[in-house]
Write an enzyme that holds these catalytic residues in place. Structure first.
Site, PDB file in Angstrom:
ATOM      1  N   SER A 179       0.845  -1.199   0.000  1.00  0.00           N
ATOM      2  CA  SER A 179       0.000   0.000   0.000  1.00  0.00           C
ATOM      3  C   SER A 179       0.877   1.245   0.000  1.00  0.00           C
ATOM      4  O   SER A 179       2.103   1.160   0.184  1.00  0.00           O
ATOM      5  CB  SER A 179      -0.912   0.002   1.232  1.00  0.00           C
ATOM      6  OG  SER A 179      -0.141   0.139   2.414  1.00  0.00           O
ATOM      7  N   LEU A 182       1.128   3.678   2.250  1.00  0.00           N
ATOM      8  CA  LEU A 182       1.795   3.814   3.539  1.00  0.00           C
ATOM      9  C   LEU A 182       2.787   2.688   3.766  1.00  0.00           C
ATOM     10  O   LEU A 182       3.889   2.916   4.289  1.00  0.00           O
ATOM     11  CB  LEU A 182       0.759   3.836   4.665  1.00  0.00           C
ATOM     12  CG  LEU A 182       1.322   3.853   6.081  1.00  0.00           C
ATOM     13  CD1 LEU A 182       2.249   5.043   6.298  1.00  0.00           C
ATOM     14  CD2 LEU A 182       0.198   3.855   7.107  1.00  0.00           C
ATOM     15  N   TYR A 189     -16.338  -0.691   8.471  1.00  0.00           N
ATOM     16  CA  TYR A 189     -14.950  -0.247   8.636  1.00  0.00           C
ATOM     17  C   TYR A 189     -14.731   0.364  10.020  1.00  0.00           C
ATOM     18  O   TYR A 189     -13.770   0.022  10.719  1.00  0.00           O
ATOM     19  CB  TYR A 189     -14.624   0.772   7.542  1.00  0.00           C
ATOM     20  CG  TYR A 189     -13.206   1.287   7.568  1.00  0.00           C
ATOM     21  CD1 TYR A 189     -12.156   0.485   7.144  1.00  0.00           C
ATOM     22  CD2 TYR A 189     -12.916   2.571   8.001  1.00  0.00           C
ATOM     23  CE1 TYR A 189     -10.853   0.949   7.156  1.00  0.00           C
ATOM     24  CE2 TYR A 189     -11.630   3.058   8.017  1.00  0.00           C
ATOM     25  CZ  TYR A 189     -10.591   2.239   7.586  1.00  0.00           C
ATOM     26  OH  TYR A 189      -9.304   2.708   7.610  1.00  0.00           O
ATOM     27  N   LYS A 210     -12.327  -0.944  13.162  1.00  0.00           N
ATOM     28  CA  LYS A 210     -11.278  -0.081  13.697  1.00  0.00           C
ATOM     29  C   LYS A 210     -11.483   0.174  15.194  1.00  0.00           C
ATOM     30  O   LYS A 210     -10.520   0.254  15.957  1.00  0.00           O
ATOM     31  CB  LYS A 210     -11.246   1.243  12.923  1.00  0.00           C
ATOM     32  CG  LYS A 210     -10.762   1.102  11.484  1.00  0.00           C
ATOM     33  CD  LYS A 210      -9.360   0.539  11.425  1.00  0.00           C
ATOM     34  CE  LYS A 210      -8.823   0.441  10.012  1.00  0.00           C
ATOM     35  NZ  LYS A 210      -7.449  -0.113   9.959  1.00  0.00           N
ATOM     36  N   SER A 227      -3.830  10.127  -1.162  1.00  0.00           N
ATOM     37  CA  SER A 227      -2.901   9.697  -2.188  1.00  0.00           C
ATOM     38  C   SER A 227      -1.780  10.728  -2.326  1.00  0.00           C
ATOM     39  O   SER A 227      -1.865  11.845  -1.818  1.00  0.00           O
ATOM     40  CB  SER A 227      -3.617   9.515  -3.529  1.00  0.00           C
ATOM     41  OG  SER A 227      -4.100  10.748  -4.000  1.00  0.00           O
TER      42      SER A 227
END
Length: 311
Positions: A47, A49, A191, A195, A226
């Site tokens: 990814s 990151l 999501y 989390k 991005s």
């Protein structure tokens, strides 16, 4: 005295600049020494990151284990790291295929890593799967897949590697989480739930393993944007919720998050919230003035459902 007074300000600024430069260089060298020769596992290294974390830790001299779902993209990352690194100061990364949404393979991956290096010094749980939509439109199967990738996957890998850290009485586990581990945002129920669950697990784990000198850290950025997307200017004439949520969704750059992860490892910090002022304010408003927060959220949901999407 007049000439001295005129020169005082430039000299003072020059001195401060010099001290800041020295501090940055010492901090950079200290960061590298903190991970040099350490075995560092990074999940979802392919990814945005993950790539930046791989770059930072590889440059620091860590023994990297890069995990990802695509062998081609892992190989591409490997080539990129090798092409710019000094082979006399870095180690060749190890590549491992890992899909954290497939819980059945996690134990085998953990065994492969331990068989290779004998231990893991730093585990960076970075993998994440996103989904967006109204709760009633998200299937239960997709809910479960999101929970596997964002919660059960990371904790399964952590549990597999944790006994080695406890027996050696050293190690650090870093969870790269999200602002949605602290507050829920509409149309991201699965999501946000995953989390929240992950943050709760690692908060509990931190207290449990402290006596074994194992450090548990959580880094919670706002949305990671991005490389080429930059926040625009706010429009106060738009509705409050539009301004609020546009600012909330302006995330941080992957490079900044990766540097913060390195800083967290070096400082052994327990919790980091990485965001601009608007998301930080949202967390405090949610905590101390929940009625206000819920009213803004509800207003935004109603307007979004009633107004057609642009484009």
């Amino acid at each position: 005295m007049g000439v001295l007074a005129v020169l005082m300000l430039p000299l003072l600024l020059l001195g401060i600049s010099g001290l800041l430069f020295i501090y940055q260089e010492v901090s950079r060298l200290w960061s590298k020494s903190a991970v040099q020769n350490k075995v560092v596992v990074i999940t979802d290294a392919i990814s945005g990151l993950g790539k930046e974390c791989a770059r930072v830790f590889h440059t620091g001299g860590a023994r990297l284990v890069l995990c990802g779902k695509s062998w081609e993209r892992l190989q591409s990352l490997y080539d990129a790291l090798i092409s710019v690194a000094d082979p006399s100061k870095t180690f060749t990364p190890k590549l491992v295929l890992l899909d954290l949404s497939d819980i059945s393979c996690v134990q085998d991956v953990a065994k492969e890593v331990l068989d290779c290096y004998g231990c893991v010094d730093i585990l960076i749980n970075n993998a994440s799967m996103k989904v967006k939509g109204p709760a009633h439109n998200i299937s239960l199967e997709l809910d479960k897949k999101i929970m596997d990738a964002n919660y059960f996957g990371p904790i399964t890998l952590t549990k597999a590697l944790l006994p080695s850290m406890i027996s050696r009485r050293t190690g650090q586990i870093v969870l790269v989480n999200n602002i949605q581990g602290k507050l829920g945002i509409p149309f991201r129920t699965a999501y946000a739930a995953a989390k929240h669950a992950a943050l709760g697990f690692f908060d509990c784990l931190r207290a449990e393993v402290e006596e074994y000198d194992v450090v548990v850290s959580t880094v919670s950025p706002a949305f990671i944007r991005s490389y080429h997307v930059h926040p625009g200017q706010g429009n106060w004439e738009a509705s409050i919720w539009k301004f609020f949520f546009r600012r909330l969704t302006y995330g941080v750059h992957p490079v900044d998050v990766a540097e913060e992860v390195m800083h967290t490892v070096r400082r052994k910090k327990q919790e980091v919230f990485l965001a601009n002022p608007i998301p930080k304010a949202a967390v405090y408003i949610r905590t101390f003035f929940p009625e206000v927060f819920f009213a803004v959220v509800a207003c935004g949901v109603k307007e979004k459902l009633n107004v057609p999407e642009e484009g």
